[in-house]
Design a protein around this motif. Structure first.
Motif, PDB file in Angstrom:
ATOM      1  N   MET A 265       0.832  -1.201   0.000  1.00  0.00           N
ATOM      2  CA  MET A 265       0.000   0.000   0.000  1.00  0.00           C
ATOM      3  C   MET A 265       0.865   1.249   0.000  1.00  0.00           C
ATOM      4  O   MET A 265       0.533   2.244  -0.649  1.00  0.00           O
ATOM      5  CB  MET A 265      -0.869  -0.059   1.254  1.00  0.00           C
ATOM      6  CG  MET A 265      -2.135   0.708   1.171  1.00  0.00           C
ATOM      7  SD  MET A 265      -3.008   0.469  -0.344  1.00  0.00           S
ATOM      8  CE  MET A 265      -3.667   2.112  -0.527  1.00  0.00           C
TER       9      MET A 265
ATOM     10  N   ASN B  36       0.650   4.109  -2.676  1.00  0.00           N
ATOM     11  CA  ASN B  36       0.351   5.490  -2.299  1.00  0.00           C
ATOM     12  C   ASN B  36       1.277   6.495  -2.976  1.00  0.00           C
ATOM     13  O   ASN B  36       0.859   7.608  -3.279  1.00  0.00           O
ATOM     14  CB  ASN B  36       0.453   5.655  -0.774  1.00  0.00           C
ATOM     15  CG  ASN B  36      -0.837   5.273  -0.095  1.00  0.00           C
ATOM     16  OD1 ASN B  36      -1.907   5.299  -0.722  1.00  0.00           O
ATOM     17  ND2 ASN B  36      -0.763   4.891   1.170  1.00  0.00           N
TER      18      ASN B  36
ATOM     19  N   ILE C   8      -0.343   7.310  -6.305  1.00  0.00           N
ATOM     20  CA  ILE C   8      -1.624   7.990  -6.414  1.00  0.00           C
ATOM     21  C   ILE C   8      -1.389   9.485  -6.554  1.00  0.00           C
ATOM     22  O   ILE C   8      -0.658  10.092  -5.763  1.00  0.00           O
ATOM     23  CB  ILE C   8      -2.472   7.705  -5.162  1.00  0.00           C
ATOM     24  CG1 ILE C   8      -2.774   6.223  -5.077  1.00  0.00           C
ATOM     25  CG2 ILE C   8      -3.757   8.503  -5.186  1.00  0.00           C
ATOM     26  CD1 ILE C   8      -3.393   5.827  -3.778  1.00  0.00           C
ATOM     27  N   GLU C   9      -1.977  10.077  -7.536  1.00  0.00           N
ATOM     28  CA  GLU C   9      -1.879  11.527  -7.748  1.00  0.00           C
ATOM     29  C   GLU C   9      -0.425  11.984  -7.789  1.00  0.00           C
ATOM     30  O   GLU C   9      -0.086  13.061  -7.317  1.00  0.00           O
ATOM     31  CB  GLU C   9      -2.633  12.278  -6.634  1.00  0.00           C
ATOM     32  CG  GLU C   9      -4.075  11.850  -6.473  1.00  0.00           C
ATOM     33  CD  GLU C   9      -4.917  12.138  -7.699  1.00  0.00           C
ATOM     34  OE1 GLU C   9      -4.900  13.293  -8.151  1.00  0.00           O
ATOM     35  OE2 GLU C   9      -5.565  11.203  -8.213  1.00  0.00           O
TER      36      GLU C   9
ATOM     37  N   ARG D 215      -3.227  -0.560 -11.170  1.00  0.00           N
ATOM     38  CA  ARG D 215      -3.665   0.787 -11.499  1.00  0.00           C
ATOM     39  C   ARG D 215      -4.634   1.348 -10.482  1.00  0.00           C
ATOM     40  O   ARG D 215      -4.781   2.537 -10.341  1.00  0.00           O
ATOM     41  CB  ARG D 215      -4.363   0.767 -12.864  1.00  0.00           C
ATOM     42  CG  ARG D 215      -3.448   0.947 -14.023  1.00  0.00           C
ATOM     43  CD  ARG D 215      -4.213   0.667 -15.275  1.00  0.00           C
ATOM     44  NE  ARG D 215      -4.878  -0.641 -15.159  1.00  0.00           N
ATOM     45  CZ  ARG D 215      -5.794  -1.055 -16.000  1.00  0.00           C
ATOM     46  NH1 ARG D 215      -6.200  -0.280 -16.980  1.00  0.00           N
ATOM     47  NH2 ARG D 215      -6.327  -2.249 -15.867  1.00  0.00           N
ATOM     48  N   SER D 216      -5.387   0.468  -9.831  1.00  0.00           N
ATOM     49  CA  SER D 216      -6.388   0.969  -8.896  1.00  0.00           C
ATOM     50  C   SER D 216      -6.416   0.071  -7.679  1.00  0.00           C
ATOM     51  O   SER D 216      -5.809  -1.001  -7.671  1.00  0.00           O
ATOM     52  CB  SER D 216      -7.760   0.969  -9.557  1.00  0.00           C
ATOM     53  OG  SER D 216      -8.156  -0.365  -9.784  1.00  0.00           O
ATOM     54  N   PHE D 217      -7.121   0.503  -6.659  1.00  0.00           N
ATOM     55  CA  PHE D 217      -7.234  -0.296  -5.438  1.00  0.00           C
ATOM     56  C   PHE D 217      -7.870  -1.651  -5.718  1.00  0.00           C
ATOM     57  O   PHE D 217      -7.471  -2.665  -5.167  1.00  0.00           O
ATOM     58  CB  PHE D 217      -8.068   0.449  -4.401  1.00  0.00           C
ATOM     59  CG  PHE D 217      -7.389   1.648  -3.829  1.00  0.00           C
ATOM     60  CD1 PHE D 217      -6.034   1.842  -4.027  1.00  0.00           C
ATOM     61  CD2 PHE D 217      -8.083   2.572  -3.091  1.00  0.00           C
ATOM     62  CE1 PHE D 217      -5.390   2.944  -3.497  1.00  0.00           C
ATOM     63  CE2 PHE D 217      -7.452   3.676  -2.552  1.00  0.00           C
ATOM     64  CZ  PHE D 217      -6.099   3.866  -2.762  1.00  0.00           C
TER      65      PHE D 217
END
Lengths: 601, 359
Positions: A258, A262, A265-266, A334-336
């Motif tokens: 994670m 993180n 992300i963004e 790519r995503s959770f």
């Protein structure tokens, strides 16, 4: 020194960030939940698992037996008199009528009979255990002496499962006669010790062992057994202990996964990448807190259960393997949603690979392909040797190393923040380890380093198939073994093709196939000689790792198979990848069949 | 709350799942679990009851009988599993080591009705699959011999167990408890675990990818968005459970009461999804939410399994057809839990939504 300082800084930063990011009530709530977990485990241990309650309905005419069977929650027991029972026998899965068990002629009836039989066995054992004269109740004791056979697997190499062929005359030993002393006719232990071990066996027949269709006989204190204790011991206690070890490791590696996600992300990780700290230092630094946490948990548990410290050694490569996979999964998803699914998928496969072989710890050498078997053996009091350690952990060390390398190579802005699909991203990851200048050299290395993964996948097949009846296990193994190898070899070729289809002139195609075949062969042979002697000597090993010794034949095979895939790609485009793979697999299978079964000769 | 708006969110999330092919992974995963369950089943059974694989039952193993003649020798000679040779101890053990024998049995000259027990020494190969099989076959013979010896010493036994005779069955029944008592409830409730992990991802993603503002600006309200995600996950449950039931049935595993099982699984799976959604709304960050949720899930699952007549047990009972009227009570209990958590989620989502619209 500079790198070391960087790592420490990043590690500190990681710890601070994790602690601040988690909202304030996470930690207290986690502690409450863990306390609840301990309480619930105690409660469950007391009340038992109620998963199979009331599966069978039975009628009994004897009050003692009714009481015995009613204590097993799987039964709904009706105690009736003879006549009523006989008239209503159709309503039950099984009736016990005048001292005989009469099951219904259904699958459920037969299963009920098996369960009654087992419960009855336990009941008789408990009656006999109370006997003053133990040797009247248990007149027969068996002392098992194991003999180590030097031939081990070689005898089974011809494809025969069992070598002891029945003949008309008694077999004559060929080698020097062993001097075997005549065993003493008396038991070396007191009847009280035997009584204790009998009582242990009785109580260890827990609900868990129900699933395994046997009266389990975990290690009793003495080596003497009654006939009913003779089944090979299933190391259930140790396996549950292993679960306690592995579970926290999964959790911790999830945090690492994670943390990597993180950063992406963004584009939050841009800041980190813009610092002069190198990618390896960032990754090691971020990983360090989790690594220390995992080691600390393992060490703490070891001390708590009072196990030998040597059980941590097999855990280290497992921990690194988890972390390496967490790194890659955190980098590619790519995503959770994707992260969850991939990590669930990975942990299921890893669990299977780690756990199922260890169930056979006392039965078969095959169990050693899992490092956890070493832990089971250590907990049972058998020390493992350095060869055992190398054999079961080598693949974990190697794959973890390769994955870390791939992660470090791709830890760049371009890769981390790319929005491509999963497969494309994996291809990009492979692609960045294929240099543009030294294409063929890197193709050679790529295939060499693919070997540990190929072996792991093949080992997995071995675990799955080795229990099937002989011809099926062989055929499936031949098929899957070949397919896995062909897929691994195609990865490099396909990546090159996807990067630049025009690269594949006929000359380059041949060169690339050659490099692939050579790399694959080199990796295969190196790893084989180093570690896998135990498996390779079995008949299964001969399918997977055929042809030690003759080098040009397998080279030619690898070359041909890769050429087929590459040619399909060149002539048909990407659509033809799958047909090409199928064709290559067929060729590979035929080759294996020719050598194993002597076809075509 | 408008049904239309919720439907928009449901469609959006389901499309997202399709595009990422994560569903494919979920299916692969389930197949894998099934494959390994069957491996475990076949593997363990063949290990502990080798005759279940016909391959082994046709084979006669060579064993050496050493020492005093006894009834055991007759049992061995009459068995269809063994060929017995009378040998001396040293050559026999050497032959065993050379794999020319499967086992060596040594019997001392203790009288069958002696005060002392009869101690037999059994030599087998270390760490070998074959010797595991031979041991299991020898076990039956030893048991018969033990029974004889016990009868001879009957006078010394003060309390006899209540006698119970069993007729030999025609095989079968081996996998019954495993399939119905473990595999079926496990497979049918696994979608619930996957779906509740998924709902956490869907909700925290809105926060962490900072797409929430866009959503709030749209006509869809916050509660509608949350319910859309919950429903998208809930829709997956009957699909996956149905696929499992279908697969099991075409594998000729008879499952009774399929409609009741379907309803029970669908309603009870809503509870963990709702709990997942509540956790995600509270933490708004994936790591913490997943961590707390999965720990809580383990606690709750263990607790539920420790209670008699839990939903998992009810699935087992329904599948074998021994559920009785208790099933309706369990169903009602699960439905009440689902309603309670739905109300909680509605209240909480409303509160969070007002905060977002205000801030």
């Amino acid at each position: 020194m500079g790198t070391f300082a960087d790592i420490v800084t990043i590690a500190k930063w990681e710890i601070r960030r994790t602690l601040t990011q988690m909202s304030k009530d996470t930690l207290p709530l986690a502690i409450v939940l863990f306390a609840a977990l301990v309480l619930v485990m105690g409660f469950t241990a007391q009340s038992g698992m109620h998963l199979q309650d009331g599966m069978y309905t039975i009628g009994v005419d004897d009050p003692t037996l009714a009481q015995v069977l009613a204590s097993d929650t799987r039964f709904t027991v009706y105690e009736l008199d003879d006549a009523t029972l006989w008239n209503n026998r159709q309503a039950f899965d099984l009736v016990i009528y005048r001292g005989t068990a009469l099951p219904a002629t259904t699958e459920r009836g037969r299963a009920a009979q098996k369960t009654v039989q087992r419960d009855y066995g336990q009941y008789t054992a408990s009656v006999y255990n109370r006997q003053e004269d133990l040797f009247a109740a248990y007149p027969l004791w068996i002392d098992i002496q194991t003999v180590k056979s030097e031939l081990d697997f070689t005898a089974t190499q011809s494809g025969q499962y069992i070598s002891a062929r029945p003949g008309a005359a008694a077999p004559e030993p060929e080698g020097d006669l062993l001097d075997v002393p005549t065993p003493s006719p008396t038991l070396a232990v007191t009847s009280e010790e035997l009584r204790t071990s009998l009582a242990e066996t009785e109580s260890s027949n827990s609900q868990l062992s129900r699933y395994t269709e046997m009266l389990s006989s975990s290690d009793t204190g003495t080596t003497f057994k009654t006939p009913s204790q003779l089944s090979p011991p299933l190391p259930f206690d140790s396996i549950i202990l292993i679960f306690i070890f592995i579970f926290p490791l999964y959790f911790s590696s999830q945090f690492f996964m994670m943390s990597i996600m993180n950063e992406r992300i963004e584009r939050k990780g841009e800041l980190l990448l813009s610092t002069p700290v190198s990618a390896p230092a960032i990754i090691v630094g971020k990983m360090l807190p989790y690594l220390i946490l995992m080691l600390a948990i393992s060490a703490g548990l070891t001390v708590y259960i009072g196990a030998p410290v040597s059980i941590i050694l097999p855990l280290i490569p497992v921990i690194l393997f988890f972390l390496a996979n967490a790194l890659i999964i955190g980098m590619v998803s790519r995503s959770f949603k994707e992260l969850s699914f991939i990590s669930i998928f990975f942990s299921t496969i890893a669990t299977s690979y780690l756990f199922f072989p260890s169930i056979f710890a006392n039965v078969h050498v095959i169990s050693l392909i899992s490092p956890l078997t070493l832990i089971v053996l250590t907990l049972q009091g058998t020390a493992y040797t350095a060869t055992d350690y190398l054999f079961s952990t080598a693949l974990f060390w190697l794959t973890a190393g390769v994955l870390f390398y791939v992660g470090i190579r791709n830890f760049s802005e371009e890769r981390l923040f790319s929005e491509h699909g999963l497969l494309t991203r994996i291809r990009e990851f492979v692609g960045s380890s294929l240099s543009e200048k030294h294409t063929f050299a890197s193709l050679f290395l790529l295939n060499g380093f693919a070997i540990p993964f190929v072996f792991m996948a093949q080992m997995m097949c071995l675990v799955v198939f080795f229990n099937l009846p002989m011809p099926f296990s062989l055929i499936l193994l031949i098929l899957f073994g070949a397919e896995i190898e062909e897929m691994a070899k195609a990865v490099g070729i396909y990546t090159l093709y996807a990067r630049d289809p025009s690269f594949f002139s006929w000359r380059n195609l041949l060169l690339a196939s050659g490099a692939t075949a050579l790399g694959f062969l080199a990796g295969e042979k190196l790893l084989l000689f180093a570690t896998l002697a135990e498996i390779t000597e079995s008949v299964f090993g001969s399918i997977l790792f055929l042809s030690l010794g003759m080098l040009w034949l397998p080279l030619f095979l690898h070359f041909t198979a890769v050429c087929v895939v590459a040619t399909c790609l060149k002539l048909g485009g990407r659509k033809w990848l799958v047909p090409g793979l199928v064709l290559a697999t067929v060729i590979h299978c035929l080759y294996n069949l020719y050598f194993i079964l002597g076809w075509l000769t | 709350m408008k049904a239309k708006n919720i439907a928009i969110i449901v469609k959006k999330e389901l499309r997202g799942l399709m595009n990422e092919r994560t569903i494919l992974l979920a299916i692969l995963l389930q197949l894998f679990v099934a494959l390994f369950s069957s491996f475990l089943m076949v593997g363990l059974t063949s290990m502990y009851d080798p005759s279940s694989l016909s391959k082994y039952s046709r084979f006669r193993y060579s064993v050496a009988y050493v020492g005093n003649d006894s009834a055991l020798n007759d049992y061995l000679s009459n068995s269809r599993d063994f060929t017995v040779f009378s040998m001396e101890l040293s050559p026999a053990v050497t032959a065993l080591q050379e794999r020319k024998l499967a086992a060596v049995v040594y019997v001392p000259d203790t009288a069958p009705d002696a005060q002392d027990p009869v101690k037999i020494t059994l030599y087998t190969l270390e760490n070998d699959l074959q010797s595991a099989i031979v041991n299991v076959k020898l076990k039956d013979i030893f048991l018969s011999y033990e029974k004889d010896l016990r009868t001879l010493r009957k006078a010394r036994i003060t309390e006899q167990p209540v006698p119970l005779a069993f007729n030999p069955t025609r095989g079968g029944g081996d996998f019954f408890e495993f399939v119905y008592g473990l595999l079926i409830p496990l497979l049918l409730f696994m979608p619930a675990i996957i779906a509740s992990a998924l709902v956490i991802d869907l909700i925290t993603e809105e926060y962490q990818h900072e797409t929430l503002e866009t959503l709030i600006a749209s006509p869809v309200t916050f509660s509608e968005m949350v319910w859309g995600k919950v429903i998208a996950c809930e829709i997956l449950i009957p699909i996956q459970a149905g696929a499992w039931i279908f697969l099991l049935v075409i594998n000729r595993i008879a499952i009774l009461n399929i409609p009741q099982i379907f309803v029970l699984v669908t309603i009870s799976s809503l509870v963990p999804i709702l709990i997942g959604a509540l956790t995600a709304l509270h933490y708004r960050e994936r790591t913490a939410a997943q961590f707390i949720f999965s720990t809580a899930l383990v606690v709750v699952l263990l607790l539920i399994l420790a209670i008699p007549a839990n939903p998992l047990n009810m699935v087992t009972r329904l599948a074998v057809g021994s559920a009785g009227t208790g099933q309706w009570l369990v169903l009602a209990g699960v439905a009440v839990a689902a309603v309670v958590f739905s109300v909680l989620l509605q209240l909480y989502a409303g509160k969070v939504g007002r905060e977002h619209h205000a801030g």
